[in-house]
Motif scaffolding. Structure first.
Motif, mmCIF file in Angstrom:
data_model
loop_
_atom_site.group_PDB
_atom_site.id
_atom_site.type_symbol
_atom_site.label_atom_id
_atom_site.label_comp_id
_atom_site.label_asym_id
_atom_site.label_seq_id
_atom_site.Cartn_x
_atom_site.Cartn_y
_atom_site.Cartn_z
ATOM 1 N N GLN A 358 39.437 54.421 31.681
ATOM 2 C CA GLN A 358 38.476 55.201 30.911
ATOM 3 C C GLN A 358 37.311 54.307 30.496
ATOM 4 N N GLU A 359 36.236 54.955 30.118
ATOM 5 C CA GLU A 359 35.060 54.201 29.665
ATOM 6 C C GLU A 359 35.312 53.668 28.255
ATOM 7 N N ILE A 360 35.155 52.376 28.093
ATOM 8 C CA ILE A 360 35.370 51.728 26.797
ATOM 9 C C ILE A 360 34.107 50.928 26.480
ATOM 10 N N ARG A 361 33.439 51.311 25.423
ATOM 11 C CA ARG A 361 32.206 50.622 25.029
ATOM 12 C C ARG A 361 32.432 49.896 23.712
ATOM 13 N N VAL A 362 31.914 48.699 23.639
ATOM 14 C CA VAL A 362 31.972 47.901 22.414
ATOM 15 C C VAL A 362 30.546 47.444 22.076
ATOM 16 N N HIS A 363 30.346 47.129 20.823
ATOM 17 C CA HIS A 363 29.055 46.588 20.382
ATOM 18 C C HIS A 363 29.138 45.072 20.518
ATOM 19 N N GLY A 364 28.472 44.567 21.536
ATOM 20 C CA GLY A 364 28.626 43.141 21.799
ATOM 21 C C GLY A 364 27.444 42.559 22.553
ATOM 22 N N LEU A 365 27.600 41.294 22.861
ATOM 23 C CA LEU A 365 26.589 40.539 23.602
ATOM 24 C C LEU A 365 26.962 40.594 25.079
ATOM 25 N N ARG A 366 26.177 41.299 25.868
ATOM 26 C CA ARG A 366 26.552 41.523 27.271
ATOM 27 C C ARG A 366 26.725 40.211 28.043
ATOM 28 N N PRO A 367 25.766 39.264 27.973
ATOM 29 C CA PRO A 367 26.000 38.003 28.705
ATOM 30 C C PRO A 367 27.238 37.252 28.219
ATOM 31 N N GLY A 368 27.509 37.339 26.902
ATOM 32 C CA GLY A 368 28.677 36.641 26.377
ATOM 33 C C GLY A 368 29.980 37.243 26.861
ATOM 34 N N LEU A 369 30.048 38.581 26.876
ATOM 35 C CA LEU A 369 31.259 39.232 27.368
ATOM 36 C C LEU A 369 31.453 38.989 28.866
ATOM 37 N N ARG A 370 30.370 38.945 29.607
ATOM 38 C CA ARG A 370 30.483 38.632 31.036
ATOM 39 C C ARG A 370 30.968 37.194 31.225
ATOM 40 N N LEU A 371 30.458 36.285 30.399
ATOM 41 C CA LEU A 371 30.918 34.895 30.462
ATOM 42 C C LEU A 371 32.403 34.812 30.145
ATOM 43 N N LEU A 372 32.855 35.591 29.172
ATOM 44 C CA LEU A 372 34.280 35.615 28.807
ATOM 45 C C LEU A 372 35.119 36.047 30.011
ATOM 46 N N LEU A 373 34.733 37.130 30.663
ATOM 47 C CA LEU A 373 35.501 37.620 31.812
ATOM 48 C C LEU A 373 35.445 36.635 32.968
ATOM 49 N N ASP A 374 34.279 36.069 33.251
ATOM 50 C CA ASP A 374 34.168 35.114 34.359
ATOM 51 C C ASP A 374 35.074 33.911 34.150
ATOM 52 N N ASN A 375 35.120 33.408 32.922
ATOM 53 C CA ASN A 375 35.941 32.219 32.672
ATOM 54 C C ASN A 375 37.423 32.547 32.684
ATOM 55 N N LEU A 376 37.816 33.723 32.203
ATOM 56 C CA LEU A 376 39.225 34.103 32.284
ATOM 57 C C LEU A 376 39.645 34.251 33.749
ATOM 58 N N ILE A 377 38.803 34.906 34.531
ATOM 59 C CA ILE A 377 39.139 35.070 35.953
ATOM 60 C C ILE A 377 39.112 33.719 36.664
ATOM 61 N N GLY A 378 38.092 32.896 36.379
ATOM 62 C CA GLY A 378 38.018 31.587 37.030
ATOM 63 C C GLY A 378 39.192 30.704 36.670
ATOM 64 N N ASN A 379 39.614 30.742 35.400
ATOM 65 C CA ASN A 379 40.776 29.941 35.004
ATOM 66 C C ASN A 379 42.033 30.421 35.712
ATOM 67 N N ALA A 380 42.180 31.751 35.846
ATOM 68 C CA ALA A 380 43.364 32.283 36.539
ATOM 69 C C ALA A 380 43.334 31.932 38.020
ATOM 70 N N LEU A 381 42.163 31.928 38.649
ATOM 71 C CA LEU A 381 42.069 31.581 40.068
ATOM 72 C C LEU A 381 42.412 30.116 40.319
ATOM 73 N N VAL A 382 42.129 29.243 39.347
ATOM 74 C CA VAL A 382 42.408 27.817 39.529
ATOM 75 C C VAL A 382 43.860 27.502 39.192
ATOM 76 N N HIS A 383 44.343 28.027 38.046
ATOM 77 C CA HIS A 383 45.660 27.619 37.551
ATOM 78 C C HIS A 383 46.725 28.694 37.730
ATOM 79 N N GLY A 384 46.366 29.881 38.206
ATOM 80 C CA GLY A 384 47.341 30.968 38.244
ATOM 81 C C GLY A 384 47.775 31.371 39.629
ATOM 82 N N ARG A 385 47.713 30.459 40.577
ATOM 83 C CA ARG A 385 48.164 30.795 41.929
ATOM 84 C C ARG A 385 49.681 30.770 41.998
ATOM 85 N N GLY A 386 50.240 31.608 42.843
ATOM 86 C CA GLY A 386 51.680 31.701 43.005
ATOM 87 C C GLY A 386 52.240 30.526 43.788
ATOM 88 N N PRO A 387 53.557 30.496 43.974
ATOM 89 C CA PRO A 387 54.187 29.392 44.724
ATOM 90 C C PRO A 387 53.680 29.280 46.144
#
Length: 511
Positions: A358-387
């Protein structure tokens, strides 16, 4: 040269109390004179009206005797004429009487000279007649026709008493106005001093304000004077803005100093390594291709680390200086899909899935929230690979029953030990195999704190992989993100060992 500004500086100044005293000292006498003129006119008109009523009554009273005199003259009875004259003149008392008869006028008492034109007898009056600087009110009554012509009764009353009263009133008004000048000026000075006392107190409180004085008294203290209170409240608001801007400027300076110091400290190692590799290449031209390739690889890795470090530090500094006015309504689901699409472009073999039902809107800083998602995904891609080395990232964006937005990023990695889950948000905390600068999750924690949310690290059920969960509170567009000082803005300036528990509150384990 700016001539208008020069003239403005040379313009003489005058205290407000003096201005009030001058205004009152001029206005009150003028009001007294204006009121006196109206009073003189009203009193004169009232006295004249009363005299006119009495004059008409006297004329009506004397009219029968005047007609009897006219008949006696017409019948040529001398004794009757004298008797009627005496009776008529005795009844006139202090008024002037003139009976115009065919044989000549009979007159007595104060009246204008015979050569002064009088109103027509048909004009019953009263009328004012002037001659030789004197004035009379005259009432005329026709007596009827007789042999040789018609007769007319005229009754006169001098206006001397009315003029004297008017002159006396005018003199008294002028005397009162003369006394009102100094008295009203003094009263205006006293009133002005009392009225400006609150302004003086406000000025003294404002003059006593020192920069960076947290214990200073409030500049606005209610005085009971509406204008002064409005000025005090406005000044308090302006000073509040000044304090906010000063604090922001100080934060910017501290951030700039910390940025320079951190860059100097963190780049020293990579640059030293790059210099060493360059010296080796210059000193040993006969290196084998394998050795040269290894050194060039180290140079490339060092250069990428430097670029990553600079980009992360710049993002961290921008987060510390984020302005609340830049906040807007942001669709988290749309932002998550954009971040996932870019991650799949950078890592073609990665499986990055987004669940945003569903559509979820928050009152926030768009570049900051994008940075948050990019870093969470980037951290998972580096350290969250399977066996098997494959990267499978699941991103979920959901809304809580209370209106808060929940972001979950799951991976298939080995997980993070419980004792290290808070430490990973500290600045420059890098794992032994991490290629980054150790600021990815620090940027996540900073953006979470800036949006007044919570972040926690747990385990993906049934117990394998890492789950990072971000909870962002729902907030209306017109609701402030928080008062100054309530949001942490020292992610770049605070020493890493002081960072402690990450965002703003202790992390909670996601369920």
């Amino acid at each position: 040269m700016n001539l208008p500004r020069e003239r403005a500086r040379r313009r003489p100044t005058m205290r407000l109390s003096t201005r009030i005293a001058l205004a009152v000292g001029v206005l009150v006498p003028l009001l007294v004179i204006a009121a006196g003129i109206l009073v003189v006119r009203w009193v004169t008109a009232d006295v004249t009206r009363r005299q006119d009523i009495a004059l008409r009554q006297r004329a009506e009273h004397l009219a029968p005797d005047a007609r009897a005199l006219l008949r006696a003259v017409e019948n040529e009875r001398e004794n009757a004429v004298r008797a009627r004259e005496n009776k008529l003149l005795d009844g006139a008392l202090d008024l002037g009487v003139r009976v115009e008869l065919p044989g000549g006028p009979v007159s007595a008492g104060p009246q204008p000279p015979a050569n002064v034109p009088l109103p027509d007898a048909r004009h019953r009056g009263p009328v004012t007649v002037r001659a030789d600087g004197k004035a009379w009110r005259v009432v005329s009554r026709p007596l009827g026709a007789a042999r040789g012509g018609a007769g007319t009764l005229r009754v006169f009353q001098p206006t001397t008493e009315t003029d004297a009263r008017s002159a006396l009133l005018r003199r008294r008004v002028l005397v009162v106005a003369a006394f009102a000048v100094p008295i009203s000026a003094l009263a205006g000075l006293v009133v002005g001093a009392g009225a400006t006392r609150s302004l003086g107190a406000l000025r003294r409180r404002a003059a006593a304000i020192e920069p960076d004085d947290d214990a200073r008294p409030d500049v606005h203290v209610p005085s009971g004077v509406a204008e002064v209170d409005d000025l005090g409240r406005t000044l308090a608001v302006v000073l509040g803005r000044y304090d906010t801007q000063t604090a922001r400027t100080r934060e910017a300076l501290e951030t700039a100093r910390a940025f320079a110091a951190t860059v100097d400290h963190e780049l020293r190692g990579p640059l030293t390594g790059i210099r060493t590799d360059l010296d080796v290449l210059a000193a040993y031209p006969g290196l084998t291709p394998a050795e040269r390739g290894e050194i060039l690889g180290d140079l490339t890795a060092g250069q990428e680390r430097i670029l990553s470090l600079l980009a992360s530090l710049r993002a961290l500094a921008q987060g510390d200086l984020a302005d609340e006015q830049a906040f807007e309504r942001v669709d988290l689901g749309e932002l998550a899909h954009e971040a996932a699409r870019d991650a799949r472009t950078r890592h073609p073999g990665a499986d990055v899935l987004v669940s945003a039902p569903q559509e979820i809107r928050v009152h926030g800083l768009r570049p900051g929230l994008r940075l948050l998602l990019d870093n969470l995904i980037g951290n998972a891609l580096v350290h969250g690979r399977g066996p098997d080395g494959a990267a499978s990232i699941r991103i979920g964006v959901h809304a809580d029953a209370g209106g808060a937005a929940r972001i979950r990023v799951d991976d298939d990695g080995p997980g993070i030990p419980i004792e290290r889950r808070d430490q990973v948000f500290e600045r420059f905390r890098r794992g032994p195999d991490s290629p980054g600068a150790g600021l990815g999750l620090t940027l996540v924690a900073q953006q979470v704190a800036l949006h007044r949310g919570h972040v926690a690290i747990g385990t993906v059920p049934p117990g394998s992989g890492t789950r990072v969960e971000v909870l962002l509170p729902g907030r209306r567009a017109d609701e402030p993100t928080g008062a100054p000082g309530q949001i942490r803005r020292d992610w770049l300036t605070r020493e890493p060992t002081e960072s402690g528990a990450g965002p703003q509150e202790p992390h909670r384990q996601p369920t």
